[in-house]
Design a protein around this motif. Structure first.
Motif, PDB file in Angstrom:
ATOM      1  N   ARG A  46      -4.969  -0.812  -9.802  1.00 18.55           N
ATOM      2  CA  ARG A  46      -3.981   0.065  -9.565  1.00 18.55           C
ATOM      3  C   ARG A  46      -4.462   0.888  -8.074  1.00 18.55           C
ATOM      4  O   ARG A  46      -5.709   1.426  -8.106  1.00 18.55           O
ATOM      5  CB  ARG A  46      -3.348   1.100 -10.250  1.00 18.55           C
ATOM      6  CG  ARG A  46      -2.567   0.505 -11.288  1.00 18.55           C
ATOM      7  CD  ARG A  46      -1.903   1.438 -12.455  1.00 18.55           C
ATOM      8  NE  ARG A  46      -0.963   0.743 -13.175  1.00 18.55           N
ATOM      9  CZ  ARG A  46      -0.436   1.174 -14.364  1.00 18.55           C
ATOM     10  NH1 ARG A  46      -0.970   2.739 -14.750  1.00 18.55           N
ATOM     11  NH2 ARG A  46       0.327   0.639 -14.975  1.00 18.55           N
ATOM     12  N   SER A  47      -3.671   1.086  -7.190  1.00 20.44           N
ATOM     13  CA  SER A  47      -3.730   1.867  -5.948  1.00 20.44           C
ATOM     14  C   SER A  47      -3.455   3.336  -6.309  1.00 20.44           C
ATOM     15  O   SER A  47      -2.333   3.854  -6.631  1.00 20.44           O
ATOM     16  CB  SER A  47      -3.174   1.456  -4.934  1.00 20.44           C
ATOM     17  OG  SER A  47      -3.136   2.497  -3.789  1.00 20.44           O
ATOM     18  N   ALA A  48      -4.502   4.246  -6.401  1.00 24.05           N
ATOM     19  CA  ALA A  48      -4.277   5.588  -6.625  1.00 24.05           C
ATOM     20  C   ALA A  48      -3.272   6.058  -5.688  1.00 24.05           C
ATOM     21  O   ALA A  48      -2.675   7.124  -5.865  1.00 24.05           O
ATOM     22  CB  ALA A  48      -5.611   6.251  -6.468  1.00 24.05           C
ATOM     23  N   TYR A  49      -3.138   5.688  -4.546  1.00 27.75           N
ATOM     24  CA  TYR A  49      -2.253   6.155  -3.473  1.00 27.75           C
ATOM     25  C   TYR A  49      -0.933   5.559  -3.346  1.00 27.75           C
ATOM     26  O   TYR A  49      -0.371   5.565  -2.334  1.00 27.75           O
ATOM     27  CB  TYR A  49      -3.067   6.352  -2.211  1.00 27.75           C
ATOM     28  CG  TYR A  49      -4.127   7.233  -2.295  1.00 27.75           C
ATOM     29  CD1 TYR A  49      -4.135   8.493  -2.457  1.00 27.75           C
ATOM     30  CD2 TYR A  49      -5.634   6.843  -2.366  1.00 27.75           C
ATOM     31  CE1 TYR A  49      -5.117   9.660  -2.642  1.00 27.75           C
ATOM     32  CE2 TYR A  49      -6.630   7.503  -2.590  1.00 27.75           C
ATOM     33  CZ  TYR A  49      -6.551   8.919  -2.642  1.00 27.75           C
ATOM     34  OH  TYR A  49      -7.493   9.615  -2.639  1.00 27.75           O
ATOM     35  N   GLY A  50      -0.752   4.652  -4.440  1.00 24.46           N
ATOM     36  CA  GLY A  50       0.369   4.021  -4.517  1.00 24.46           C
ATOM     37  C   GLY A  50       0.402   2.633  -3.320  1.00 24.46           C
ATOM     38  O   GLY A  50      -0.647   2.099  -2.977  1.00 24.46           O
TER      39      GLY A  50
ATOM     40  N   GLU B 171       4.890   6.159  -9.100  1.00 22.16           N
ATOM     41  CA  GLU B 171       4.436   5.725  -7.896  1.00 22.16           C
ATOM     42  C   GLU B 171       3.144   4.739  -7.855  1.00 22.16           C
ATOM     43  O   GLU B 171       3.053   3.768  -7.286  1.00 22.16           O
ATOM     44  CB  GLU B 171       4.176   6.821  -6.973  1.00 22.16           C
ATOM     45  CG  GLU B 171       3.526   6.612  -5.436  1.00 22.16           C
ATOM     46  CD  GLU B 171       3.158   7.709  -4.849  1.00 22.16           C
ATOM     47  OE1 GLU B 171       3.663   7.846  -3.543  1.00 22.16           O
ATOM     48  OE2 GLU B 171       2.457   8.388  -5.102  1.00 22.16           O
ATOM     49  N   VAL B 172       2.163   5.108  -8.793  1.00 28.25           N
ATOM     50  CA  VAL B 172       0.935   4.367  -8.851  1.00 28.25           C
ATOM     51  C   VAL B 172       1.042   2.903  -9.537  1.00 28.25           C
ATOM     52  O   VAL B 172       0.700   2.023  -9.525  1.00 28.25           O
ATOM     53  CB  VAL B 172      -0.201   5.138  -9.295  1.00 28.25           C
ATOM     54  CG1 VAL B 172      -1.304   4.272  -9.747  1.00 28.25           C
ATOM     55  CG2 VAL B 172      -0.587   6.128  -8.370  1.00 28.25           C
TER      56      VAL B 172
ATOM     57  N   MET C 210      -2.924   8.045 -12.395  1.00 28.32           N
ATOM     58  CA  MET C 210      -2.919   6.829 -12.358  1.00 28.32           C
ATOM     59  C   MET C 210      -1.823   5.998 -13.139  1.00 28.32           C
ATOM     60  O   MET C 210      -1.515   4.932 -13.439  1.00 28.32           O
ATOM     61  CB  MET C 210      -4.498   6.008 -13.051  1.00 28.32           C
ATOM     62  CG  MET C 210      -5.497   6.372 -12.045  1.00 28.32           C
ATOM     63  SD  MET C 210      -5.282   5.803 -10.504  1.00 28.32           S
ATOM     64  CE  MET C 210      -5.470   4.104 -10.713  1.00 28.32           C
TER      65      MET C 210
ATOM     66  N   THR D  95       0.497  -1.855  -9.121  1.00 24.66           N
ATOM     67  CA  THR D  95      -0.195  -2.518  -9.843  1.00 24.66           C
ATOM     68  C   THR D  95      -0.475  -4.107  -9.736  1.00 24.66           C
ATOM     69  O   THR D  95       0.231  -4.613  -9.224  1.00 24.66           O
ATOM     70  CB  THR D  95       0.274  -2.468 -11.438  1.00 24.66           C
ATOM     71  OG1 THR D  95       0.691  -0.967 -11.915  1.00 24.66           O
ATOM     72  CG2 THR D  95      -0.539  -3.162 -12.627  1.00 24.66           C
TER      73      THR D  95
END
Length: 128
Positions: A47-51, A113-114, A109, A118
């Motif tokens: 996952r991108s921690a910054y969305g 948003e996060v 996480m 995924t």
């Protein structure tokens, strides 16, 4: 579809961090980014921690192919967005369990948003 071997799944799933690099339009790899990785069932997820706005995530969506390194495994992969709410709940649980020793970092996480950023990592065969 190619699947992970149990050895690859264990090595990558148990690794603290993963290096991820997406392919550019010219076929070269972007600079790798270090992120967290979890396993849920027989699959691996990031996952991108910054969305969805982070640079590495946008790169993944541009071509859907790249390379990962973790736990001694180097593998070409296909990036597929995971949107199933039930699977995302299992991924939440995996993040919370694996990274519980970083409570201030793992809590974000599992935010909506996060979760919307995924990716399932699907191994790619390198021979054509």
């Amino acid at each position: 579809m190619t699947t992970w071997t149990s050895d690859e799944l264990n090595k990558i799933g148990n690794a603290e961090e993963l290096r991820i690099a997406s392919l550019r339009s010219d076929g070269t790899l972007r600079k790798p980014v270090i992120i967290w990785v979890v396993s849920a069932g027989d699959d691996l997820y990031v996952r991108s921690a910054y969305g969805r706005t982070s640079a590495w995530f946008r790169g993944v969506l541009a071509r859907h192919e790249g390379h990962i390194q973790a736990g001694g495994v180097d593998k070409d992969v296909t990036f597929v967005e995971e949107v199933d709410p039930d699977i995302n709940d299992r991924i939440d649980a995996a993040y919370l369990a694996k990274y519980s020793h970083y409570p201030q970092y793992v809590a974000p996480m599992v935010t909506p948003e996060v979760k919307a950023a995924t990716i399932i990592l699907v191994p790619r065969s390198t021979g054509s």
